[in-house]
Design a protein around this motif. Structure first.
Motif: not given
Length: 211
Positions: A87-92, A97-98
């Motif tokens: 989930l936090f690998k990339k900000q996108s 997802t959010m």
């Protein structure tokens, strides 16, 4: 609409909102307890407020533990190191997802909130709209307050506005197409408006620093 179908929709909404709450907890570097609390509050908060407004006490969350248990399960899954890293690998990835989880939860719970009021025999348009919106946005507001963020309803494009429009879609479809069409139409309208607003950057007028 059958009770089983309504429960199914509530579970889907619970999963979506629990995921969004847990993700916010992760972004704030909370431990597993904090992440789980945010997941639970986000997923059941709006429903608790709805039931208190309608006089359904104790609220459904406390009469049927399935909602809290689902929220806990989803929050723990989100906290798993492999899931966190993805989930936090990339900000996108986090933002998309959010957005999807939050939009889906908002749409489903707006519809479910109005449906619950209708089942209880209420027909006041003002009450139905209010209950639908508070069910949809209530958990998110509690999540943002507890995590120290400005609530989405004050800063994000078409959040509460999408819920408001969806509530009127529900009422219109209820009168012309029936119960099931109203629930699904409302949920779809709210979710679609949120996603479109994010894609095309729709927003309401904001105050400028000219005073």
């Amino acid at each position: 609409m059958s009770e089983n179908l309504l429960l199914f929709l509530e579970i889907i909404g619970t999963i979506a909102f629990a995921a969004s709450g847990a993700m916010v907890g992760l972004s704030k570097k909370m431990d597993i307890f904090g992440v789980t609390v945010l997941g639970i509050v986000t997923s059941v908060g709006g429903g608790v407020i709805r039931d208190l407004v309608l006089g359904n006490t104790p609220p459904a969350t406390f009469r049927n533990p399935v909602y809290a248990l689902v929220a806990i399960f989803v929050s723990v899954i989100i906290f798993i190191p492999g899931v966190r890293r993805f989930l936090f690998k990339k900000q996108s990835i986090y933002e998309k997802t959010m957005l999807i989880m939050d939009s889906l939860g908002l749409g489903i719970f707006t519809a479910v909130g109005i449906e619950t009021a209708c089942i209880a025999g209420h027909r006041s348009i003002f009450l139905l709209v209010f209950v639908g919106m508070i069910t949809g946005i209530g958990g998110g507001v509690l999540r943002d307050v507890l995590s120290g963020n400005t609530p989405y309803i004050f800063v994000k494009h078409f959040y509460a506005s999408a819920s408001l429009i969806g509530a009127f879609v529900f009422i219109a479809l209820w009168n012309f197409s029936g119960q099931s069409a109203a629930v699904f139409g409302c949920a779809f309208a709210v979710t679609a408006l949120r996603l479109l607003a994010a894609k095309f950057r729709w927003s309401l007028p904001k105050a400028k620093e000219d005073f």
